[in-house]
Motif scaffolding. Structure first.
Motif, PDB file in Angstrom:
ATOM      1  N   PHE A  26      -4.832  -1.128 -12.335  1.00  0.00           N
ATOM      2  CA  PHE A  26      -5.646  -2.564 -12.505  1.00  0.00           C
ATOM      3  C   PHE A  26      -5.237  -3.423 -11.505  1.00  0.00           C
ATOM      4  O   PHE A  26      -3.901  -3.489 -11.228  1.00  0.00           O
ATOM      5  CB  PHE A  26      -4.110  -2.376 -13.870  1.00  0.00           C
ATOM      6  N   GLY A  27      -6.243  -3.712 -11.074  1.00  0.00           N
ATOM      7  CA  GLY A  27      -6.206  -4.583  -9.819  1.00  0.00           C
ATOM      8  C   GLY A  27      -5.498  -3.902  -9.055  1.00  0.00           C
ATOM      9  O   GLY A  27      -5.847  -4.720  -8.423  1.00  0.00           O
ATOM     10  N   ILE A  28      -5.631  -2.781  -9.138  1.00  0.00           N
ATOM     11  CA  ILE A  28      -5.050  -2.129  -7.182  1.00  0.00           C
ATOM     12  C   ILE A  28      -6.314  -1.594  -6.620  1.00  0.00           C
ATOM     13  O   ILE A  28      -7.042  -0.541  -7.774  1.00  0.00           O
ATOM     14  CB  ILE A  28      -4.025  -1.406  -8.041  1.00  0.00           C
ATOM     15  N   SER A  29      -6.804  -1.821  -6.185  1.00  0.00           N
ATOM     16  CA  SER A  29      -7.887  -0.825  -5.109  1.00  0.00           C
ATOM     17  C   SER A  29      -7.902   0.510  -4.545  1.00  0.00           C
ATOM     18  O   SER A  29      -6.354   0.946  -4.370  1.00  0.00           O
ATOM     19  CB  SER A  29      -8.543  -1.738  -3.876  1.00  0.00           C
ATOM     20  N   GLY A  30      -8.744   1.618  -4.632  1.00  0.00           N
ATOM     21  CA  GLY A  30      -8.285   2.597  -4.397  1.00  0.00           C
ATOM     22  C   GLY A  30      -7.773   2.673  -3.180  1.00  0.00           C
ATOM     23  O   GLY A  30      -6.799   3.526  -2.802  1.00  0.00           O
ATOM     24  N   GLN A  31      -8.205   1.854  -2.236  1.00  0.00           N
ATOM     25  CA  GLN A  31      -7.685   1.747  -0.922  1.00  0.00           C
ATOM     26  C   GLN A  31      -6.157   1.681  -0.656  1.00  0.00           C
ATOM     27  O   GLN A  31      -5.662   1.887   0.672  1.00  0.00           O
ATOM     28  CB  GLN A  31      -8.451   0.976   0.575  1.00  0.00           C
ATOM     29  N   ARG A  32      -6.192   0.843  -1.472  1.00  0.00           N
ATOM     30  CA  ARG A  32      -4.280   0.327  -1.222  1.00  0.00           C
ATOM     31  C   ARG A  32      -3.169   2.118  -2.341  1.00  0.00           C
ATOM     32  O   ARG A  32      -2.163   1.591  -1.190  1.00  0.00           O
ATOM     33  CB  ARG A  32      -3.899  -0.906  -2.569  1.00  0.00           C
ATOM     34  N   LEU A  33      -4.455   2.918  -2.714  1.00  0.00           N
ATOM     35  CA  LEU A  33      -3.610   4.358  -2.917  1.00  0.00           C
ATOM     36  C   LEU A  33      -3.879   5.319  -1.677  1.00  0.00           C
ATOM     37  O   LEU A  33      -3.486   5.991  -2.167  1.00  0.00           O
ATOM     38  CB  LEU A  33      -3.318   4.771  -4.233  1.00  0.00           C
ATOM     39  N   GLY A  34      -4.561   4.648  -0.796  1.00  0.00           N
ATOM     40  CA  GLY A  34      -4.668   6.042   0.194  1.00  0.00           C
ATOM     41  C   GLY A  34      -6.538   7.245  -0.593  1.00  0.00           C
ATOM     42  O   GLY A  34      -6.166   7.847  -0.316  1.00  0.00           O
ATOM     43  N   SER A  54       0.495  -0.994   0.077  1.00  0.00           N
ATOM     44  CA  SER A  54       0.161  -0.047  -0.019  1.00  0.00           C
ATOM     45  C   SER A  54       0.566   0.798   0.344  1.00  0.00           C
ATOM     46  O   SER A  54       2.220   0.895   0.348  1.00  0.00           O
ATOM     47  CB  SER A  54      -0.957  -0.130   1.576  1.00  0.00           C
ATOM     48  N   ILE A  55       0.365   2.015  -0.467  1.00  0.00           N
ATOM     49  CA  ILE A  55       1.613   3.843  -0.600  1.00  0.00           C
ATOM     50  C   ILE A  55       0.161   4.455  -1.076  1.00  0.00           C
ATOM     51  O   ILE A  55      -1.366   4.401  -1.717  1.00  0.00           O
ATOM     52  CB  ILE A  55       2.140   3.917  -2.251  1.00  0.00           C
ATOM     53  N   SER A  56       0.784   5.152  -0.151  1.00  0.00           N
ATOM     54  CA  SER A  56      -0.436   6.977  -0.335  1.00  0.00           C
ATOM     55  C   SER A  56       0.157   7.851  -1.537  1.00  0.00           C
ATOM     56  O   SER A  56       1.190   8.148  -2.265  1.00  0.00           O
ATOM     57  CB  SER A  56       0.173   8.072   0.368  1.00  0.00           C
ATOM     58  N   PHE A  57      -0.473   7.806  -2.927  1.00  0.00           N
ATOM     59  CA  PHE A  57      -0.469   8.134  -4.555  1.00  0.00           C
ATOM     60  C   PHE A  57      -0.675   9.125  -4.080  1.00  0.00           C
ATOM     61  O   PHE A  57       0.111  10.702  -4.410  1.00  0.00           O
ATOM     62  CB  PHE A  57      -2.157   7.698  -4.940  1.00  0.00           C
ATOM     63  N   SER A  58      -1.245  10.838  -3.220  1.00  0.00           N
ATOM     64  CA  SER A  58      -0.869  12.073  -3.052  1.00  0.00           C
ATOM     65  C   SER A  58       0.780  12.106  -1.964  1.00  0.00           C
ATOM     66  O   SER A  58       0.630  13.250  -2.522  1.00  0.00           O
ATOM     67  CB  SER A  58      -2.735  12.408  -1.812  1.00  0.00           C
ATOM     68  N   ARG A  59       0.510  11.586  -1.864  1.00  0.00           N
ATOM     69  CA  ARG A  59       2.107  11.835  -1.311  1.00  0.00           C
ATOM     70  C   ARG A  59       3.197  11.405  -2.293  1.00  0.00           C
ATOM     71  O   ARG A  59       4.229  12.055  -1.791  1.00  0.00           O
ATOM     72  CB  ARG A  59       2.362  11.029   0.124  1.00  0.00           C
ATOM     73  N   VAL A  60       3.768  10.688  -3.591  1.00  0.00           N
ATOM     74  CA  VAL A  60       4.570  10.270  -4.058  1.00  0.00           C
ATOM     75  C   VAL A  60       4.509  11.720  -5.429  1.00  0.00           C
ATOM     76  O   VAL A  60       3.558  12.582  -6.007  1.00  0.00           O
ATOM     77  CB  VAL A  60       3.270   9.525  -5.386  1.00  0.00           C
ATOM     78  N   GLU A  61       5.940  11.934  -5.354  1.00  0.00           N
ATOM     79  CA  GLU A  61       5.933  12.811  -6.106  1.00  0.00           C
ATOM     80  C   GLU A  61       6.121  12.677  -7.494  1.00  0.00           C
ATOM     81  O   GLU A  61       6.117  11.614  -8.149  1.00  0.00           O
ATOM     82  CB  GLU A  61       7.845  13.206  -6.390  1.00  0.00           C
ATOM     83  N   GLY A  62       5.262  14.241  -7.457  1.00  0.00           N
ATOM     84  CA  GLY A  62       4.852  13.971  -9.304  1.00  0.00           C
ATOM     85  C   GLY A  62       3.147  13.980  -8.674  1.00  0.00           C
ATOM     86  O   GLY A  62       2.703  14.072 -10.142  1.00  0.00           O
ATOM     87  N   SER A  63       2.567  13.543  -8.566  1.00  0.00           N
ATOM     88  CA  SER A  63       1.213  12.699  -8.592  1.00  0.00           C
ATOM     89  C   SER A  63       0.125  14.406  -8.277  1.00  0.00           C
ATOM     90  O   SER A  63      -0.339  13.607  -9.269  1.00  0.00           O
ATOM     91  CB  SER A  63       0.460  12.119  -7.287  1.00  0.00           C
ATOM     92  N   LYS A  64       0.548  14.598  -8.053  1.00  0.00           N
ATOM     93  CA  LYS A  64      -0.563  15.585  -8.362  1.00  0.00           C
ATOM     94  C   LYS A  64      -0.622  16.589  -9.875  1.00  0.00           C
ATOM     95  O   LYS A  64      -1.400  17.493  -9.947  1.00  0.00           O
ATOM     96  CB  LYS A  64       0.317  17.362  -7.823  1.00  0.00           C
ATOM     97  N   THR A  65       0.255  15.715 -10.960  1.00  0.00           N
ATOM     98  CA  THR A  65      -0.111  16.658 -12.103  1.00  0.00           C
ATOM     99  C   THR A  65      -1.007  15.470 -12.871  1.00  0.00           C
ATOM    100  O   THR A  65      -0.705  15.530 -14.275  1.00  0.00           O
ATOM    101  CB  THR A  65       1.608  16.718 -13.057  1.00  0.00           C
ATOM    102  N   ALA A  66      -1.269  14.694 -12.308  1.00  0.00           N
ATOM    103  CA  ALA A  66      -2.225  13.407 -12.654  1.00  0.00           C
ATOM    104  C   ALA A  66      -3.194  13.961 -14.231  1.00  0.00           C
ATOM    105  O   ALA A  66      -4.117  14.148 -12.612  1.00  0.00           O
ATOM    106  CB  ALA A  66      -2.008  12.248 -11.693  1.00  0.00           C
ATOM    107  N   LYS A  67      -3.062  13.110 -15.087  1.00  0.00           N
ATOM    108  CA  LYS A  67      -5.075  13.731 -15.552  1.00  0.00           C
ATOM    109  C   LYS A  67      -5.660  12.220 -15.801  1.00  0.00           C
ATOM    110  O   LYS A  67      -6.531  13.043 -15.593  1.00  0.00           O
ATOM    111  CB  LYS A  67      -3.859  13.962 -16.810  1.00  0.00           C
TER     112      LYS A  67
END
Length: 152
Positions: A92-100, A74-87
């Motif tokens: 793929f088979g990854i629940s949203g909860q696993r990314l926070g 599990s990882i915090s997507f919002s804290r990954v560098e560059g995630s703020k620029t995601a469009k």
């Protein structure tokens, strides 16, 4: 009597900030692709992802960032560098909860959250195996979603 002190849901946020396998791809178009694969499958799944996105005229290595999570990572997507620029964020088979991520995702139904569109899909290994067996249901759903997202 109902307590109003905590009348909302609390969600744990994963503490891990960087994926164990690192982040590949230049991400020039703000496309993020998250998937899970074992070490032996990772290269094959990345090749398949490149073909899938290539059909939608997306160069995976140049236009996307792609991340292979280990099982149960599990990882915090919002804290990954560059995630703020995601469009676009493909899971793929990854629940949203696993990314926070704490909003509801339905398979192949794009959800706008902030500046990004999130898409939950079947695991890339399941889609790959279905294609190897000659099936097209899961890959067809993915293709329709890719066409809608990238106007192919």
């Amino acid at each position: 009597m109902k307590s109003t002190f905590l009348d909302f849901h609390l969600f744990p946020v994963p503490e891990q900030v960087q994926p164990k396998n690192g982040i590949d791809g230049a991400g020039a178009q703000g496309i993020w692709v998250w998937y899970e694969a074992g070490a032996a499958q990772q290269s094959e799944m990345e090749g398949f992802l490149a073909k899938v996105f290539g059909a939608a005229k997306i160069d995976l290595a140049q236009q996307a960032k792609y991340i292979c999570l280990t099982k149960e990572e599990s990882i915090s997507f919002s804290r990954v560098e560059g995630s703020k620029t995601a469009k676009f964020v493909f899971l793929f088979g990854i629940s949203g909860q696993r990314l926070g991520l704490h909003f509801q995702l339905q398979p192949y139904q794009p959800v706008q959250f902030g500046a990004a569109t999130f898409i939950l899909a079947d695991s890339i290994a399941d889609i790959f195996e279905e294609r190897q067996a000659g099936g097209k249901e899961k890959s067809g759903q993915l293709w329709r979603t890719l066409k809608a997202c990238f106007h192919v």
